[in-house]
Design an enzyme around this catalytic site. Structure first.
Site, PDB file in Angstrom:
ATOM      1  N   PHE A  23       0.752  -1.370   0.063  1.00 24.04           N
ATOM      2  CA  PHE A  23      -0.072   0.011  -0.104  1.00 24.04           C
ATOM      3  C   PHE A  23       0.853   1.313  -0.009  1.00 24.04           C
ATOM      4  CE2 PHE A  23      -4.452  -1.419   0.508  1.00 24.04           C
ATOM      5  CZ  PHE A  23      -4.296  -2.684   0.764  1.00 24.04           C
ATOM      6  N   ALA A  24       0.626   2.290  -1.148  1.00 20.40           N
ATOM      7  CA  ALA A  24       0.973   3.402  -0.896  1.00 20.40           C
ATOM      8  C   ALA A  24       0.283   4.379  -0.896  1.00 20.40           C
ATOM      9  CB  ALA A  24       2.132   3.516  -2.107  1.00 20.40           C
ATOM     10  N   ASP A  29       4.616  -4.264   4.195  1.00 15.22           N
ATOM     11  CA  ASP A  29       4.555  -2.929   4.237  1.00 15.22           C
ATOM     12  C   ASP A  29       5.347  -2.320   3.175  1.00 15.22           C
ATOM     13  OD1 ASP A  29       3.206  -2.404   6.689  1.00 15.22           O
ATOM     14  OD2 ASP A  29       4.864  -1.600   7.798  1.00 15.22           O
ATOM     15  N   VAL A  30       5.393  -1.032   2.902  1.00 12.07           N
ATOM     16  CA  VAL A  30       5.673  -0.364   1.791  1.00 12.07           C
ATOM     17  C   VAL A  30       7.207   0.497   2.322  1.00 12.07           C
ATOM     18  CG1 VAL A  30       4.764   1.998   1.708  1.00 12.07           C
ATOM     19  CG2 VAL A  30       5.606   0.760  -0.461  1.00 12.07           C
ATOM     20  N   ASP A  31       7.339   0.819   3.504  1.00 10.42           N
ATOM     21  CA  ASP A  31       8.258   1.857   3.913  1.00 10.42           C
ATOM     22  C   ASP A  31       9.677   0.557   4.360  1.00 10.42           C
ATOM     23  OD1 ASP A  31       7.117   0.428   6.083  1.00 10.42           O
ATOM     24  OD2 ASP A  31       7.557   2.116   7.427  1.00 10.42           O
ATOM     25  N   HIS A  65       7.762 -10.604  14.827  1.00  9.48           N
ATOM     26  CA  HIS A  65       8.261  -8.994  14.948  1.00  9.48           C
ATOM     27  C   HIS A  65       9.637  -8.812  15.414  1.00  9.48           C
ATOM     28  CE1 HIS A  65       7.899  -4.899  16.208  1.00  9.48           C
ATOM     29  NE2 HIS A  65       6.713  -4.777  15.628  1.00  9.48           N
ATOM     30  N   THR A 106       2.798  -7.080  22.953  1.00 12.08           N
ATOM     31  CA  THR A 106       1.640  -6.131  23.018  1.00 12.08           C
ATOM     32  C   THR A 106       0.523  -6.498  22.219  1.00 12.08           C
ATOM     33  OG1 THR A 106       2.728  -5.096  21.132  1.00 12.08           O
ATOM     34  CG2 THR A 106       3.451  -4.352  23.248  1.00 12.08           C
ATOM     35  N   GLU A 109      -2.461  -5.086  13.295  1.00 12.23           N
ATOM     36  CA  GLU A 109      -1.695  -5.981  13.736  1.00 12.23           C
ATOM     37  C   GLU A 109      -2.259  -6.846  14.938  1.00 12.23           C
ATOM     38  OE1 GLU A 109       2.782  -5.520  13.918  1.00 12.23           O
ATOM     39  OE2 GLU A 109       2.434  -4.837  15.958  1.00 12.23           O
ATOM     40  N   ASP A 154      14.580  -4.170  11.586  1.00 11.10           N
ATOM     41  CA  ASP A 154      14.734  -2.874  11.517  1.00 11.10           C
ATOM     42  C   ASP A 154      16.084  -2.371  12.273  1.00 11.10           C
ATOM     43  OD1 ASP A 154      14.659  -0.104  12.660  1.00 11.10           O
ATOM     44  OD2 ASP A 154      12.504  -0.144  12.807  1.00 11.10           O
TER      45      ASP A 154
HETATM   46  C1  5GW Z   1       0.254   7.422   7.695  1.00  8.21           C
HETATM   47  C2  5GW Z   1       0.572   7.907   9.019  1.00  8.21           C
HETATM   48  C3  5GW Z   1       0.828   7.050   9.892  1.00  8.21           C
HETATM   49  C4  5GW Z   1       0.824   6.179   9.886  1.00  8.21           C
HETATM   50  C5  5GW Z   1       0.605   5.282   8.681  1.00  8.21           C
HETATM   51  C6  5GW Z   1       0.378   5.934   7.540  1.00  8.21           C
HETATM   52  C7  5GW Z   1       0.326   5.563   6.294  1.00  8.21           C
HETATM   53  C8  5GW Z   1       0.555   3.977   5.896  1.00  8.21           C
HETATM   54  C9  5GW Z   1       0.089   6.182   5.067  1.00  8.21           C
HETATM   55  O1  5GW Z   1       0.068   7.387   5.027  1.00  8.21           O
HETATM   56  N1  5GW Z   1      -0.040   5.632   3.900  1.00  8.21           N
HETATM   57  C10 5GW Z   1       0.291   4.272   3.691  1.00  8.21           C
HETATM   58  O2  5GW Z   1       0.128   3.688   2.633  1.00  8.21           O
HETATM   59  N2  5GW Z   1       0.579   3.435   4.820  1.00  8.21           N
HETATM   60  C11 5GW Z   1       0.721   2.158   4.528  1.00  8.21           C
HETATM   61  O3  5GW Z   1       0.342   1.343   5.953  1.00  8.21           O
HETATM   62  C12 5GW Z   1       1.867   1.564   4.255  1.00  8.21           C
HETATM   63  O4  5GW Z   1       1.904   0.536   3.378  1.00  8.21           O
HETATM   64  C13 5GW Z   1       2.684   1.443   5.361  1.00  8.21           C
HETATM   65  O5  5GW Z   1       3.771   0.566   5.197  1.00  8.21           O
HETATM   66  C14 5GW Z   1       1.465   0.808   6.327  1.00  8.21           C
HETATM   67  C15 5GW Z   1       1.791   0.624   7.500  1.00  8.21           C
HETATM   68  O6  5GW Z   1       2.196   1.863   8.149  1.00  8.21           O
HETATM   69  P1  5GW Z   1       3.719   2.260   8.669  1.00  8.21           P
HETATM   70  O7  5GW Z   1       4.535   1.620   7.982  1.00  8.21           O
HETATM   71  O8  5GW Z   1       3.865   3.686   8.769  1.00  8.21           O
HETATM   72  O9  5GW Z   1       3.700   1.585  10.036  1.00  8.21           O
HETATM   73  P2  5GW Z   1       4.841   1.138  10.982  1.00  8.21           P
HETATM   74  O10 5GW Z   1       4.406   0.204  12.205  1.00  8.21           O
HETATM   75  O11 5GW Z   1       5.778   0.300  10.072  1.00  8.21           O
HETATM   76  O12 5GW Z   1       5.771   2.179  11.312  1.00  8.21           O
HETATM   77 MN    MN Z   2       6.259   0.346   8.336  1.00  6.57          MN
END
Ligand code: 5GW
Ligand code: MN
Length: 381
Positions: free
Chosen positions: A146-147, A236-238, A258, A270, A328, A351
């Site tokens: 997801f992006a 996840d995309v990040d 995790h 958690t 999650e 990470d």
């Molecule tokens: C935006 C603000 C806060 C948290 C998540 C978002 C967000 C997540 C977004 O604006 N757009 C989006 O595509 N995402 C999707 O949700 C991405 O694929 C992202 O990898 C996934 C999970 O959110 P993350 O990666 O910010 O969560 P953590 O727990 O890995 O930091």
């Molecule tokens: Mn992420």
């Protein structure tokens, strides 16, 4: 009398009839005592020989007609066992070191769960054997990502590193869910690999963006993924790939440990601890803390998983509660009572903020550091 109905089995019947008539004409003239008896025995013997000859003809030319005869009164497929339809999968000659009963490849980490699901660590598998098996099956893998909103910035690195390390040599469909299709640049991909952009509505709240992934994956699985791929990998995309991720991860349904909790007590996981939420897990239950950002399996199993989680999220919403770690928490509840058939070690989701511990021989998929304020606007960590 089935035989009479079979066109290609008429021949032996005609032959025996001809033998009978010619013998009959002979026995008519000389039928007295012994001779008559001998003739009768001779006729019987000829009959028996012809019968057995028919029954035991080489399978090559009478198998088909017999099959048709027996099936005639029934539905065409009903009579064929599914076992006859299965195709042989043989990998051919390969040279490699023999597995050693008293020399497990890893003794520093758990390699199998109590329900006999393998936990995938570097050194525990032979990728050549697995590749040979999966190539034989001509498997296609879908990877969903997801992006949404500003997260489109992660796509370039994600795809480029995936091209280097993800399912190399196998067929891959990238499914990018986005609300900003114009922000996704074109990629030239080699044959057998393609990018599919799926335009979806956005949600205001970031929690909703994360949680709605379950619903959207479920719906696309139902509409198209089942026609296009065998397995789904939902991540996840990040993130960036920094080492190989191949078919060793594929199984009916898999989850990933995790990176923050691989050695934690179950009481410290958690999980959602409020009974009001459908994601509730008591402190004396739980196997692993699974990451929300990496799960998968066959399209059918991913459909079941995402459908379960989406419905649970909706029930919570109806009851005005949201699980502590959103999708999650629901994934962890699902895996508690629907045990995964394979588990990915933290090599598959790391990470660098957690350092590089001894047991971690590979970092295959690593979080890209993000400027929380810039990229998310809202969430403070
Ligand atoms: C935006 C603000 C806060 C948290 C998540 C978002 C967000 C997540 C977004 O604006 N757009 C989006 O595509 N995402 C999707 O949700 C991405 O694929 C992202 O990898 C996934 C999970 O959110 P993350 O990666 O910010 O969560 P953590 O727990 O890995 O930091
Ligand atoms: Mn992420």
């Amino acid at each position: 009398m089935l035989l009479n109905k079979c066109s290609s089995t008429r021949e032996p019947m005609e032959t025996s009839a001809w033998v009978l008539t010619s013998l009959d004409s002979r026995t008519d003239k000389n039928c007295n005592g012994k001779k008559c008896l001998l003739s009768m025995l001779f006729i019987n013997a000829v009959f028996i020989i012809v019968f057995f000859w028919y029954e035991n003809k080489p399978i090559r030319w009478h198998y088909e007609s017999r099959l048709r005869c027996r099936q005639e009164p029934r539905n065409t497929t009903e009579d064929i066992s599914p076992l006859n339809l299965s195709t042989e999968v043989a990998i051919g000659r390969m040279l490699y070191d023999k597995p050693q009963i008293f020399k497990p490849p890893r003794s520093d980490v758990l390699m199998v769960t109590p329900w006999l699901a393998p936990i995938i660590w570097n050194g525990s598998y032979n990728i050549d054997i697995l590749n040979a098996q999966f190539h034989q099956r001509n498997v296609r893998v879908g990877i969903t990502v997801f992006a949404m909103k500003k997260y489109t910035v992660f796509i370039k690195t994600f795809i480029e590193t995936a091209e280097q390390f993800f399912m190399v040599g196998h067929k891959v469909n990238y499914y990018v869910f986005t609300d900003r299709a114009d922000d996704i640049s074109n990629f030239t991909l080699p044959e057998g690999r393609q990018l599919v952009i799926l335009e979806v509505p956005s949600y205001k709240q970031w929690q909703e963006v994360s949680m709605r992934r379950m619903e959207m994956i479920r719906d696309k699985a139902n509409q198209r993924f089942y026609k296009e791929v065998d397995y789904l990998v939902c991540v996840d995309v990040d993130m960036r790939f920094s080492d190989f991720v191949g078919v060793e991860i594929l199984s009916d349904v898999f989850g990933t440990i995790h990176p923050g909790f691989y050695n934690a007590q179950r009481g410290s996981f958690t999980y959602e601890r409020r009974q009001k939420s459908t994601a509730y897990i008591p402190t004396d239950e739980g196997d692993f803390y699974y990451a929300g950002g990496y799960f998968g399996g066959t399209v059918e199993e991913v459909y079941k998983l995402t459908n379960f989680c989406h419905k649970a999220i909706m029930t919570d919403k109806h009851n005005s509660i949201e699980a502590i770690w959103h999708d999650e928490s629901h994934l962890n509840k699902y895996f508690l009572y629907h045990k995964p058939t394979r588990i990915l070690s933290p090599e598959y989701l790391w990470d660098n903020n957690f350092g590089v511990p001894q047991f971690l021989k590979r970092r295959r998929f690593v979080a890209v550091p993000k400027n929380h304020n810039e990229i998310r606007n809202k969430r403070a960590l």
